[in-house]
Enzyme design. Structure first.
Site, PDB file in Angstrom:
ATOM      1  CB  CYS A 134      -0.982  -0.004   1.160  1.00  0.00           C
ATOM      2  SG  CYS A 134      -0.310  -0.644   2.686  1.00  0.00           S
ATOM      3  CD  GLN A 161       3.073   1.872   6.513  1.00  0.00           C
ATOM      4  OE1 GLN A 161       4.288   1.914   6.342  1.00  0.00           O
ATOM      5  NE2 GLN A 161       2.373   0.785   6.282  1.00  0.00           N
ATOM      6  NE  ARG A 267       0.285  -0.502  11.625  1.00  0.00           N
ATOM      7  CZ  ARG A 267       0.251  -0.944  10.364  1.00  0.00           C
ATOM      8  NH1 ARG A 267      -0.277  -0.203   9.394  1.00  0.00           N
ATOM      9  NH2 ARG A 267       0.765  -2.125  10.064  1.00  0.00           N
TER      10      ARG A 267
HETATM   11  N1  HSE Z   1       1.676  -3.630   5.116  1.00  0.00           N
HETATM   12  C1  HSE Z   1       0.709  -2.583   5.119  1.00  0.00           C
HETATM   13  C2  HSE Z   1       0.522  -2.059   6.493  1.00  0.00           C
HETATM   14  C3  HSE Z   1      -0.586  -3.072   4.595  1.00  0.00           C
HETATM   15  O1  HSE Z   1       0.798  -2.796   7.455  1.00  0.00           O
HETATM   16  O2  HSE Z   1       0.095  -0.935   6.665  1.00  0.00           O
HETATM   17  C4  HSE Z   1      -0.802  -2.881   3.153  1.00  0.00           C
HETATM   18  O3  HSE Z   1       0.171  -3.399   2.302  1.00  0.00           O
END
Ligand code: HSE
Length: 369
Positions: A134, A161, A267
């Protein structure tokens, strides 16, 4: 064309269904709905159709399909794709998992960028068409014009993310964490005299408490962040970070002469939009206005956000981009660093352009041929 859909009720699959219904894609194909757990059951689809689910683990059913679109995840691809090919299946496999992306006979699809390669691969008899990671797809759509004009020497993508990239359970857990934090502090918050350091201490106590919901993330995300995504490659890099360069260059057809793409994947507590702070070196000094023009003209989804505070905070955020196919890119600046080094910031919905949309469009490319 008989198209089998697998994993269409998960988070990416549900977004794929929404998009296929919105674009009336089901009119062009005979669709067959599979399930790994509920075969034989009748279900009503979002568009009102009643269908009986087929068994997604039954090769004899899958063998009848001209194409299979799977949002079921990497384990399913790992389990089914090989045996299906071994059984002589000649259909098109389209999925969003990382399992097959690097295989030499698979193409990573991002058609606004590599439509010519997609047609060449189809002419060549290739059958596996896989959506990219993504963040990689979203970064490439944002940087499309600069890649197209071969101006990019290297890119650093520092990512922010969203929870959705980790899965539906993680999105729920993020909201539970937010609720738990509010619960712990709401009495003090309600009182105008509530001391902010007391509120902060209550929040922190809750976030560090055993009962704080961390089953899926393994640690607090709400009120915090997690600077590691996906597996540890053992060389200091996460697998998510590794994917950026590997997939960018596969999509650009530059595996023999790769553009370095590096960064740290983080994240954060956003719902479903991934954001990225990009630093990149261009091969020559290009005025910022021209960089913006190159970026903004590259495809119909990218748009340049003026590099001022009101525009940035209203148009360059997960909140404003969620549920759209827009790829805004802003904060474009030539940095006060030696060399032709620029910055940009981009946001994109990881369930749409980051996952479902490249698959949907790949199926339509097949249908139109
Ligand atoms: N690996 C990505 C994530 C998800 O963990 O945000 C979409 O490829």
């Amino acid at each position: 064309m008989q198209v089998g859909l697998v994993g269409w009720r998960g988070m990416v699959g549900s977004v794929l269904m929404q998009r296929m219904i919105a674009e009336k894609d089901f009119k062009n194909v005979a669709s067959v709905f599979f399930s790994t757990s509920q075969s034989g059951q009748a279900v009503t689809l979002r568009d009102g159709r009643e269908v009986v689910l087929k068994d997604a683990n039954d090769l004899s059913q899958l063998l009848k399909m001209d194409a299979i679109v799977s949002c079921q995840g990497g384990d399913y691809t790992q389990k089914i794709h090989g045996p299906l090919r071994d059984a002589g299946w000649q259909g098109y496999w389209i999925d969003a998992a990382s399992t097959l992306r690097m295989a030499s006979n698979a193409l990573v699809v991002l058609d606004p960028i590599n439509i010519d390669d997609i047609h060449a691969a189809l002419d060549d008899g290739k059958k596996d068409f896989i959506g990219g990671n993504c963040t990689t797809s979203l970064m490439m759509l944002a940087m499309h014009g600069l890649f197209r004009d071969e101006l990019v020497e290297w890119v650093s993508a520092m990512t922010y993310q969203a929870a959705s990239g980790a899965g539906a359970q993680n999105v729920r857990e993020l909201i539970e964490q937010m609720g738990s934090i509010y619960e712990a502090s709401k009495d003090d918050l309600a009182s105008p005299k509530g001391g902010i350091l007391d509120i902060d201490a209550l929040v922190l106590d809750r976030m560090r408490a055993k009962e704080f919901p961390t089953e899926y993330f393994g640690t607090p995300l709400a009120g915090s962040l997690i600077p590691w995504i996906d597996a540890d490659l053992g060389n200091g890099q996460s697998r998510e970070e590794w994917k950026a360069q590997a997939e960018t260059n596969k999509i650009l057809g530059r595996q023999g002469d790769p553009i370095p793409v590096e960064g740290i994947c983080v994240r954060i507590g956003a719902m479903r939009c991934h954001s990225q702070a990009l630093t990149f070196k261009l091969s020559n000094s290009v005025p910022v206005l021209e960089v913006e023009k190159i970026l903004g003209d590259a495809n119909e989804w990218v748009s340049v956000i003026p590099n001022d505070k009101p525009s940035t905070i209203s148009m360059l955020s997960p909140t404003s981009v969620t549920s759209t196919l827009n790829i805004p890119v802003g904060r474009v600046r030539k940095l006060n660093l030696p060399g032709n080094i620029y910055s940009a910031f981009t946001v994109g919905d990881q369930l749409l352009w980051g996952a479902a949309e490249p698959l949907r469009r790949m199926l339509q490319i097949l249908v139109r041929r």
